[in-house]
Enzyme design. Structure first.
Site, short mmCIF file in Angstrom:
data_model
loop_
_atom_site.label_atom_id
_atom_site.label_comp_id
_atom_site.label_asym_id
_atom_site.label_seq_id
_atom_site.Cartn_x
_atom_site.Cartn_y
_atom_site.Cartn_z
N LYS A 28 0.84 -1.21 0.00
CA LYS A 28 0.00 0.00 0.00
C LYS A 28 0.87 1.25 0.00
O LYS A 28 0.60 2.21 -0.73
CB LYS A 28 -0.93 -0.03 1.23
CG LYS A 28 -2.04 -1.04 1.09
CD LYS A 28 -2.77 -1.30 2.40
CE LYS A 28 -3.76 -2.47 2.22
NZ LYS A 28 -4.44 -2.88 3.44
N GLN A 80 -4.39 -1.51 9.71
CA GLN A 80 -4.30 -2.85 9.12
C GLN A 80 -4.85 -3.89 10.09
O GLN A 80 -4.44 -3.96 11.24
CB GLN A 80 -2.83 -3.15 8.76
CG GLN A 80 -2.64 -4.45 8.01
CD GLN A 80 -3.29 -4.44 6.62
OE1 GLN A 80 -3.15 -3.49 5.86
NE2 GLN A 80 -4.02 -5.50 6.30
N ASP A 140 -11.01 2.89 4.02
CA ASP A 140 -11.27 1.45 3.92
C ASP A 140 -12.77 1.19 3.79
O ASP A 140 -13.18 0.09 3.41
CB ASP A 140 -10.75 0.75 5.20
CG ASP A 140 -9.54 -0.10 4.93
OD1 ASP A 140 -9.28 -0.43 3.75
OD2 ASP A 140 -8.85 -0.46 5.90
#
Ligand code: NAD
Length: 291
Positions: A53, A97, A120
Site C-alpha cells: 500500500k 491494518q 477502507d
C-alpha cells in the site's frame, strides 16, 4: 467454452494512471493526498500488505505515512493516535491494518476513525451510507470487483449474483454493491446447506472464503462470471484463490485469476478513496481556485 481472463493487474494499472493524473492536478494546487497506515504487531502478511500500500501510494505521488507499533500496544494509545490523525490536515485517509492483537477491540478502532477519512469504508456510517445508496467510501475489495465488471462492460442489473462469504469487509458489502446496481443477490456462508445448488444458479459468482478449491466445476453454471477473492497458498506455497481455476475456466465466460485478479484492484480502490477524500476535504478551496 474457455473463459476470458479478467486481468486485474491491467485494469488496476489503467485506474491508477487516472488517479496519478488527478494527484498531479491537486499537487499543482498545493494539495497532496495523504494516507496514514497503522500497523500493530509483527504479522508478516499484514506487513506485506502495508508495504504494498505504501509503495503504491508513493508511486502515484501521494503522501504516505506508516506508523508501526509493537504487539502489546494498548487500545487507548491507538485510539488517541487515530484522533491525532483525524485532526491532521496532511492526512486524508486513515487505515488500520487488520487483524489487530487480542487486547484491542477492532470495532472500537474502526469507529474511532473519522468517517470522512475512512478510506477502507469499514466505519458503520459509511456502511450505512452505502446501504442507503448515498455517497460513501465503499470497502476497497468489493468496490474493485464492481470496477472490474464495469471495465469488461458487464451490466449486473437483473443478473443473479451469488456471494460466497459474509464477512463485513468483503462478502456483505459485495452483495450490497451488486444490489445497489440492481442485481438479485444470494449470500452463501459456512452454514449454507448444499452450496453447489445456490452457486449453480449464479450469473455472477463471487468466492470470498479463504478455502482453496472450494469452488469446483460442479459449482458453476456454464457462462457464469466468476470472481475469485480468496487468497490461499497451494502445496508449493504459491498464491491461489478459492476457485479451481483450471477446471472452472472451461465453463465460465469470464474469470479472475489469483494472483493478478482482485488483489491489485483492492489497493487501487484504496488510493482512489484517498484521492476522493482529499478532493472532498479541500472542496471549498478547490472551488475557489476554479472561480
Ligand atoms: P473471513 O474469514 O472473514 O470470511 C470468510 C467467510 O467464508 C465467512 O463469512 C464464512 O461464513 C464463509 N465460509 C467459511 N467456510 C465456508 C464454506 N465451507 N462454504 C461457504 N462459505 C464458507 O474472510 P474474508 O476477510 O472475507 O476473506 C475471504 C478471503 O478473501 C480470504 O482468503 C482473504 O485472504 C481474501 N481476501 C482477499 C482480498 C483481495 O484483495 N484479494 C481482500 C480481502 C480478503
Amino acid at each position: 467454452m474457455t473463459a476470458k481472463i479478467i486481468d486485474g493487474k491491467e485494469i488496476a494499472h489503467k485506474v491508477r494512471k487516472n488517479i496519478a493524473k488527478e494527484v498531479e492536478i491537486l499537487k499543482a494546487k498545493k494539495i497532496t493526498p495523504g494516507l496514514a497506515v497503522i500497523l500493530v504487531g509483527n504479522n508478516q502478511a499484514s506487513r506485506a500488505y502495508v508495504t504494498m500500500k505504501e509503495k503504491a501510494c508513493k508511486e502515484l505521488g501521494m503522501y504516505s505515512l506508516l506508523l508501526e507499533y509493537p504487539e502489546d500496544l494498548g487500545q487507548d494509545e491507538l485510539l488517541s493516535k487515530i484522533e491525532e490523525l483525524n485532526q491532521d490536515k496532511s492526512i486524508h485517509g486513515i487505515l488500520v491494518q487488520l487483524p489487530l492483537p487480542k487486547q484491542i477491540n477492532e470495532m472500537a478502532v474502526i469507529e474511532a476513525i473519522s468517517p470522512e477519512k475512512d478510506v477502507d469504508g469499514f466505519h458503520p456510517i459509511n456502511i450505512g451510507r452505502m446501504m442507503t445508496g448515498q455517497d460513501a467510501f465503499y470497502p476497497c475489495t468489493p468496490y474493485g470487483i464492481m470496477v472490474m465488471l464495469e471495465h469488461i462492460g458487464y451490466d449486473v442489473a437483473g443478473k443473479h449474483a451469488v456471494i460466497v462469504g459474509r464477512s463485513n469487509i468483503v462478502g456483505k458489502p459485495s452483495g450490497q454493491l451488486f444490489l445497489n446496481k440492481n442485481a438479485t443477490v444470494t449470500y452463501c456462508h459456512s452454514r449454507t446447506t448444499d452450496l453447489a445448488y445456490h452457486t449453480k444458479q449464479a450469473d455472477i459468482l463471487v468466492a470470498a472464503v479463504g478455502i482453496r478449491n472450494l469452488i469446483t466445476a460442479e459449482h458453476v453454471k456454464p457462462g457464469a462470471v466468476v470472481i475469485d477473492v480468496g487468497m490461499n497458498r497451494d502445496d508449493e506455497g504459491k498464491l491461489c484463490g478459492d476457485v479451481d481455476f483450471d477446471a472452472v475456466k472451461n465453463i465460465a465466460s469470464y474469470i479472475t485469476p489469483v494472483p493478478k485478479g482482485v488483489g491489485p484492484m483492492t489497493i487501487t480502490m484504496l488510493l482512489f478513496n484517498t484521492l476522493k477524500s482529499a478532493k472532498k476535504i479541500h472542496e471549498k478551496e478547490l472551488q475557489a481556485l476554479n472561480c
